[in-house]
Design a protein around this motif. Structure first.
Motif, mmCIF file in Angstrom:
data_model
loop_
_atom_site.group_PDB
_atom_site.id
_atom_site.type_symbol
_atom_site.label_atom_id
_atom_site.label_comp_id
_atom_site.label_asym_id
_atom_site.label_seq_id
_atom_site.Cartn_x
_atom_site.Cartn_y
_atom_site.Cartn_z
ATOM 1 N N SER A 192 -12.078 -10.683 -14.951
ATOM 2 C CA SER A 192 -11.838 -11.883 -14.158
ATOM 3 C C SER A 192 -10.452 -12.447 -14.430
ATOM 4 C CB SER A 192 -12.904 -12.918 -14.527
ATOM 5 O OG SER A 192 -12.747 -14.111 -13.825
ATOM 6 N N LYS A 193 -9.876 -13.070 -13.400
ATOM 7 C CA LYS A 193 -8.623 -13.820 -13.539
ATOM 8 C C LYS A 193 -8.879 -15.228 -13.047
ATOM 9 C CE LYS A 193 -5.333 -10.082 -13.162
ATOM 10 N NZ LYS A 193 -4.042 -9.673 -12.676
ATOM 11 N N GLY A 194 -8.298 -16.184 -13.732
ATOM 12 C CA GLY A 194 -8.514 -17.574 -13.359
ATOM 13 C C GLY A 194 -7.215 -18.334 -13.233
ATOM 14 N N GLY A 195 -7.272 -19.594 -13.604
ATOM 15 C CA GLY A 195 -6.105 -20.454 -13.545
ATOM 16 C C GLY A 195 -5.478 -20.592 -14.914
ATOM 17 N N VAL A 196 -4.822 -21.718 -15.138
ATOM 18 C CA VAL A 196 -4.151 -21.932 -16.407
ATOM 19 C C VAL A 196 -5.105 -22.406 -17.503
ATOM 20 C CG1 VAL A 196 -1.884 -22.382 -15.403
ATOM 21 C CG2 VAL A 196 -3.454 -24.285 -15.802
ATOM 22 N N ALA A 197 -6.293 -22.886 -17.112
ATOM 23 C CA ALA A 197 -7.189 -23.464 -18.110
ATOM 24 C C ALA A 197 -8.599 -22.884 -18.117
ATOM 25 C CB ALA A 197 -7.274 -24.969 -17.896
ATOM 26 N N SER A 198 -8.939 -22.064 -17.135
ATOM 27 C CA SER A 198 -10.302 -21.537 -17.129
ATOM 28 C C SER A 198 -10.396 -20.269 -16.293
ATOM 29 C CB SER A 198 -11.285 -22.579 -16.583
ATOM 30 O OG SER A 198 -11.034 -22.806 -15.211
ATOM 31 N N CYS A 199 -11.550 -19.624 -16.448
ATOM 32 C CA CYS A 199 -11.798 -18.363 -15.767
ATOM 33 C C CYS A 199 -13.304 -18.243 -15.541
ATOM 34 C CB CYS A 199 -11.310 -17.224 -16.653
ATOM 35 S SG CYS A 199 -10.826 -15.761 -15.783
ATOM 36 N N SER A 200 -13.696 -17.729 -14.411
ATOM 37 C CA SER A 200 -15.112 -17.563 -14.113
ATOM 38 C C SER A 200 -15.645 -16.296 -14.780
ATOM 39 C CB SER A 200 -15.295 -17.470 -12.590
ATOM 40 O OG SER A 200 -16.642 -17.243 -12.289
ATOM 41 N N VAL A 201 -16.794 -16.429 -15.445
ATOM 42 C CA VAL A 201 -17.425 -15.289 -16.110
ATOM 43 C C VAL A 201 -18.893 -15.261 -15.712
ATOM 44 C CG1 VAL A 201 -17.990 -14.245 -18.328
ATOM 45 C CG2 VAL A 201 -15.826 -15.461 -18.054
ATOM 46 N N ASP A 202 -19.334 -14.123 -15.197
ATOM 47 C CA ASP A 202 -20.709 -13.956 -14.750
ATOM 48 C C ASP A 202 -21.409 -12.973 -15.689
ATOM 49 O OD1 ASP A 202 -23.094 -13.129 -13.405
ATOM 50 O OD2 ASP A 202 -22.196 -13.677 -11.487
ATOM 51 N N LEU A 203 -22.422 -13.444 -16.399
ATOM 52 C CA LEU A 203 -23.130 -12.600 -17.358
ATOM 53 C C LEU A 203 -23.749 -11.369 -16.704
ATOM 54 C CD1 LEU A 203 -24.956 -15.211 -19.627
ATOM 55 C CD2 LEU A 203 -22.787 -14.057 -20.026
ATOM 56 N N LYS A 204 -24.249 -11.511 -15.492
ATOM 57 C CA LYS A 204 -24.854 -10.364 -14.801
ATOM 58 C C LYS A 204 -23.834 -9.258 -14.564
ATOM 59 C CE LYS A 204 -26.595 -13.115 -11.683
ATOM 60 N NZ LYS A 204 -27.183 -13.633 -10.452
ATOM 61 N N ILE A 205 -22.617 -9.645 -14.237
ATOM 62 C CA ILE A 205 -21.574 -8.638 -14.011
ATOM 63 C C ILE A 205 -21.204 -7.967 -15.326
ATOM 64 C CG2 ILE A 205 -19.177 -8.294 -13.303
ATOM 65 C CD1 ILE A 205 -19.679 -10.346 -11.089
ATOM 66 N N ILE A 206 -21.091 -8.743 -16.398
ATOM 67 C CA ILE A 206 -20.787 -8.153 -17.712
ATOM 68 C C ILE A 206 -21.843 -7.114 -18.076
ATOM 69 C CG2 ILE A 206 -20.675 -8.591 -20.203
ATOM 70 C CD1 ILE A 206 -19.401 -11.310 -19.525
ATOM 71 N N LEU A 207 -23.103 -7.497 -17.948
ATOM 72 C CA LEU A 207 -24.184 -6.577 -18.309
ATOM 73 C C LEU A 207 -24.209 -5.352 -17.403
ATOM 74 C CD1 LEU A 207 -27.079 -9.061 -19.137
ATOM 75 C CD2 LEU A 207 -25.561 -7.874 -20.727
ATOM 76 N N SER A 208 -23.975 -5.552 -16.114
ATOM 77 C CA SER A 208 -24.011 -4.404 -15.194
ATOM 78 C C SER A 208 -22.887 -3.416 -15.513
ATOM 79 C CB SER A 208 -23.948 -4.858 -13.734
ATOM 80 O OG SER A 208 -22.689 -5.392 -13.408
ATOM 81 N N ILE A 209 -21.725 -3.916 -15.857
ATOM 82 C CA ILE A 209 -20.603 -3.035 -16.203
ATOM 83 C C ILE A 209 -20.914 -2.273 -17.489
ATOM 84 C CG2 ILE A 209 -18.194 -3.011 -16.973
ATOM 85 C CD1 ILE A 209 -17.875 -5.457 -14.990
ATOM 86 N N ALA A 210 -21.421 -2.971 -18.476
ATOM 87 C CA ALA A 210 -21.750 -2.328 -19.755
ATOM 88 C C ALA A 210 -22.827 -1.263 -19.573
ATOM 89 C CB ALA A 210 -22.199 -3.376 -20.764
ATOM 90 N N LEU A 211 -23.839 -1.567 -18.781
ATOM 91 C CA LEU A 211 -24.924 -0.611 -18.570
ATOM 92 C C LEU A 211 -24.462 0.578 -17.730
ATOM 93 C CD1 LEU A 211 -27.841 -3.131 -18.036
ATOM 94 C CD2 LEU A 211 -27.422 -1.697 -20.052
ATOM 95 N N LYS A 212 -23.687 0.322 -16.688
ATOM 96 C CA LYS A 212 -23.162 1.420 -15.866
ATOM 97 C C LYS A 212 -22.230 2.317 -16.665
ATOM 98 C CE LYS A 212 -23.339 -1.049 -11.475
ATOM 99 N NZ LYS A 212 -22.527 -1.742 -10.463
ATOM 100 N N GLY A 213 -21.500 1.729 -17.614
ATOM 101 C CA GLY A 213 -20.575 2.487 -18.443
ATOM 102 C C GLY A 213 -21.253 3.155 -19.629
ATOM 103 N N ASN A 214 -22.571 2.999 -19.718
ATOM 104 C CA ASN A 214 -23.367 3.591 -20.794
ATOM 105 C C ASN A 214 -22.887 3.142 -22.171
ATOM 106 O OD1 ASN A 214 -25.610 5.076 -21.531
ATOM 107 N ND2 ASN A 214 -24.410 6.923 -21.909
ATOM 108 N N ALA A 215 -22.457 1.892 -22.262
ATOM 109 C CA ALA A 215 -21.975 1.345 -23.524
ATOM 110 C C ALA A 215 -23.150 0.990 -24.431
ATOM 111 C CB ALA A 215 -21.137 0.101 -23.261
#
Length: 144
Positions: free
Chosen positions: A63-86
């Protein structure tokens, strides 16, 4: 009737497999994958994927955000980790301000991510906040 096909892809493009043994190694590798012109300008979140032997499988630009924050979605983190077989992950983000101490929202995110990872048998090894010069490790500081 047709339905969408899901594809999972992994390509090892590096010749040298890097094993992570400590937060300093994670920082050095993360910094090498960060745009030095952006690190003090815009907040970004990346995800490092590792296998059971703590060998890095890859780094995903989350994710990319602004100067003070960034959006983070736990479902996306988990899906990437699981798809990558981490087997484990390290969450990485920068603070453009240069301040390394975690915000309250950083702490809450880390706690939620650790709990979510446990449900799907992933290990959250660490969460690093980085700047050009240094880093803050949640694991080293006993935050989780």
């Amino acid at each position: 009737m047709k339905v969408s096909e899901i594809q999972v892809s992994y390509s090892n493009q590096g010749d040298k497999r890097i094993t992570v043994n400590n937060s300093e190694t994670v920082f050095e590798i993360a910094l090498a994958h960060w745009d030095k012109n952006i690190i003090e300008f815009q907040e970004e979140v990346k995800l490092m994927l590792l296998n059971r032997a703590n060998v890095i499988l890859g780094i995903y630009d989350l994710s990319k955000g602004g100067v003070a924050s960034c959006s983070v979605d736990l479902k996306i983190i988990l899906s990437i980790a699981l798809k990558g077989n981490a087997s484990s992950i390290v969450l990485l983000h920068n603070h453009p301000s240069g301040k390394l101490l975690p915000s309250e929202s950083d702490k809450i995110l880390t706690k939620k991510l650790k709990e979510a990872c446990e449900i799907v048998d992933l290990v959250l090894l660490d969460h690093l906040i980085i700047t050009k010069e240094s880093y803050y490790s949640f694991a080293d500081n006993g935050i989780f």
